[in-house]
Design a protein around this motif. Structure first.
Motif, mmCIF file in Angstrom:
data_model
loop_
_atom_site.group_PDB
_atom_site.id
_atom_site.type_symbol
_atom_site.label_atom_id
_atom_site.label_comp_id
_atom_site.label_asym_id
_atom_site.label_seq_id
_atom_site.Cartn_x
_atom_site.Cartn_y
_atom_site.Cartn_z
ATOM 1 N N ALA A 1 -11.022 -4.637 -8.230
ATOM 2 C CA ALA A 1 -11.841 -3.436 -7.991
ATOM 3 C C ALA A 1 -13.265 -3.666 -8.500
ATOM 4 O O ALA A 1 -14.244 -3.328 -7.828
ATOM 5 C CB ALA A 1 -11.207 -2.237 -8.684
ATOM 6 N N VAL B 1 -7.885 -4.578 -1.969
ATOM 7 C CA VAL B 1 -8.084 -3.587 -3.032
ATOM 8 C C VAL B 1 -7.472 -2.282 -2.535
ATOM 9 O O VAL B 1 -7.785 -1.796 -1.438
ATOM 10 C CB VAL B 1 -9.577 -3.446 -3.431
ATOM 11 C CG1 VAL B 1 -10.485 -3.171 -2.253
ATOM 12 C CG2 VAL B 1 -9.751 -2.400 -4.517
ATOM 13 N N TYR B 2 -6.492 -1.777 -3.321
ATOM 14 C CA TYR B 2 -5.818 -0.505 -3.000
ATOM 15 C C TYR B 2 -6.600 0.571 -3.769
ATOM 16 O O TYR B 2 -6.326 0.837 -4.936
ATOM 17 C CB TYR B 2 -4.363 -0.545 -3.444
ATOM 18 C CG TYR B 2 -3.613 -1.797 -3.001
ATOM 19 C CD1 TYR B 2 -3.439 -2.868 -3.880
ATOM 20 C CD2 TYR B 2 -3.105 -1.918 -1.703
ATOM 21 C CE1 TYR B 2 -2.770 -4.032 -3.471
ATOM 22 C CE2 TYR B 2 -2.432 -3.070 -1.300
ATOM 23 C CZ TYR B 2 -2.280 -4.121 -2.186
ATOM 24 O OH TYR B 2 -1.617 -5.274 -1.787
ATOM 25 N N GLY B 3 -7.610 1.108 -3.100
ATOM 26 C CA GLY B 3 -8.501 2.084 -3.763
ATOM 27 C C GLY B 3 -8.511 3.388 -2.981
ATOM 28 O O GLY B 3 -7.508 3.773 -2.391
ATOM 29 N N SER B 4 -9.657 4.040 -2.936
ATOM 30 C CA SER B 4 -9.758 5.296 -2.154
ATOM 31 C C SER B 4 -9.482 4.975 -0.682
ATOM 32 O O SER B 4 -9.054 5.824 0.081
ATOM 33 C CB SER B 4 -11.148 5.913 -2.333
ATOM 34 O OG SER B 4 -12.138 4.926 -2.131
ATOM 35 N N SER C 1 -7.545 2.133 -9.104
ATOM 36 C CA SER C 1 -7.496 1.050 -8.104
ATOM 37 C C SER C 1 -6.916 -0.244 -8.662
ATOM 38 O O SER C 1 -7.236 -0.657 -9.785
ATOM 39 C CB SER C 1 -8.918 0.763 -7.601
ATOM 40 O OG SER C 1 -9.459 1.919 -7.034
ATOM 41 N N GLU D 1 0.840 -1.208 0.000
ATOM 42 C CA GLU D 1 0.000 0.000 0.000
ATOM 43 C C GLU D 1 0.862 1.239 0.000
ATOM 44 O O GLU D 1 0.606 2.200 -0.730
ATOM 45 C CB GLU D 1 -0.926 -0.032 1.225
ATOM 46 C CG GLU D 1 -1.970 1.041 1.263
ATOM 47 C CD GLU D 1 -1.513 2.328 1.935
ATOM 48 O OE1 GLU D 1 -0.450 2.310 2.606
ATOM 49 O OE2 GLU D 1 -2.186 3.348 1.764
ATOM 50 N N THR E 1 -7.889 1.279 1.549
ATOM 51 C CA THR E 1 -7.316 -0.039 1.296
ATOM 52 C C THR E 1 -8.076 -1.055 2.126
ATOM 53 O O THR E 1 -8.087 -0.979 3.358
ATOM 54 C CB THR E 1 -5.817 -0.065 1.635
ATOM 55 O OG1 THR E 1 -5.161 0.830 0.708
ATOM 56 C CG2 THR E 1 -5.224 -1.460 1.467
#
Ligand code: AHG
Ligand code: MN
Ligand code: MN
Length: 327
Positions: free
Chosen positions: A243, A165-168, A130, A44, A170
């Motif tokens: 994602a 999922v490394y998004g808005s 993502s 991350e 994690t």
């Protein structure tokens, strides 16, 4: 989906120890999950700073898939092989970025086999969209040899699966039989805390996820299935399987990457994309099929084999398969 108040969030390691160590089939599973969480926290940081950390872009290597390897593909593969090996509970690792079997150990405490896609959605790294990591976890029976055959267990023998999922934010989703739990990385403490307890895919399907750019390559019945979906649902497609799957798990939806006459097995890999997400989908009340059979019943012949993949809301998956199989 009820989110519990941050103040009361159990952290992943406490949850894992309480929820899983009690079941003898899962002894030591909490150490494997903790190793995935440690690797994810490391990745991350690299993902967040990728452009700054000069971790974007491609190496000049080509992997077993014939794809150009992104720096983060290799960094993620190295990080998870390291944390999983140091957990002391993993006997062997299969990895999208590594052609052969990573044999870690064959002692009495090496009870698990992990198959992973360390960095899913590589084409999105350089554009800050993502991405994720996917893990399937199988049990190694006492005294079982640790070799290439360790990586050819069918998906229906998985005892757990996870993705990050490394998004808005994690988020790490962990599933064992009849339990799908979601944990969010607290940027301050670097701990994953329980935020999405007891996940079930919503009754109502709200979207379909597919690369419509492939439409013209599809056979007639698959095109009919796409047209049917267009008429009923919105299209949401990120281009990172994790994602797209995560959104569909939380909001309801179906993801399709079917085969076509030129690539009958499609693009996605059975062992470390379809099987783990198929396990999670089923434990959340959904379904995962190739174009003809339940994903987890497929007997693997090769650790990097591809499969068509249709997964999400069980009723919509079944309807879609029925249309695809109508000659
Ligand atoms: P990976 O980055 O691990 O190779 O996976 C990429 C996969 C999957 O994440 C996504 O659903 C699919 O590739 C997108 O493929 P298209 O770009 O052909 O739509
Ligand atoms: Mn992938
Ligand atoms: Mn990948």
């Amino acid at each position: 989906m009820t989110l519990i108040k941050p103040s009361k969030n159990p952290i992943l390691s406490n949850y894992a120890a309480d929820a899983w160590s009690a079941d003898s089939r899962h002894d030591g599973l909490d150490s494997v999950i903790a190793a995935i969480a440690d690797g994810a926290a490391l990745i991350e940081e690299k993902v967040r700073a990728a452009t700054l950390a000069d971790a974007i872009g491609t190496s000049d290597e080509v992997n077993v898939q014939g794809e150009i390897v992104q720096y983060l593909d290799t960094a993620a593969s190295d990080a998870f092989v390291d944390t999983l090996s140091r957990s002391g509970r993993v006997a062997a690792i299969g990895c999208e970025e590594i052609e052969g079997t990573v044999v870690v150990g064959d002692g009495p405490q090496h009870n698990y086999i992990v198959q992973m896609d360390p960095l899913d959605g590589s084409s999105n790294i350089d554009v800050a969209v993502s991405i994720g990591s996917i893990f399937g976890i199988w049990r190694r029976e006492d005294g079982e040899a640790v070799n290439d055959a360790s990586l050819l267990k069918p998906g229906n023998q998985q005892i757990a699966a996870a993705y990050v999922v490394y998004g808005s934010s994690t988020v790490m989703i962990v599933a064992v039989e009849n339990s799908v739990q979601g944990f969010t990385l607290d940027p301050e403490t670097r701990q994953f805390v329980l935020t999405h307890p007891d996940l079930r895919i919503p009754e109502k399907c709200s979207c379909y996820s597919a690369n419509e750019g492939n439409f013209d390559k599809l056979d007639d019945s698959t095109q009919k299935a796409f047209i049917e979906l267009r008429g009923k649902y919105s299209l949401r497609y990120v281009g990172s399987l994790v994602a797209d799957f995560h959104r569909n798990l939380l909001k309801g939806g179906i993801f399709l990457y079917p085969g076509d006459p030129k690539s009958p097995n499609g693009k996605l890999r059975l062992m470390y994309e379809a099987n783990p997400l198929g396990f999670i989908a089923e434990q959340a009340g959904g379904a995962a099929y190739s174009d003809s059979q339940r994903i987890m019943d497929i007997q693997p012949e090769h650790p990097h084999q591809r499969t068509p993949l249709i997964l999400g809301n069980r009723d919509v998956v079944k309807q879609t398969i029925a249309i695809i199989n109508k000659a």
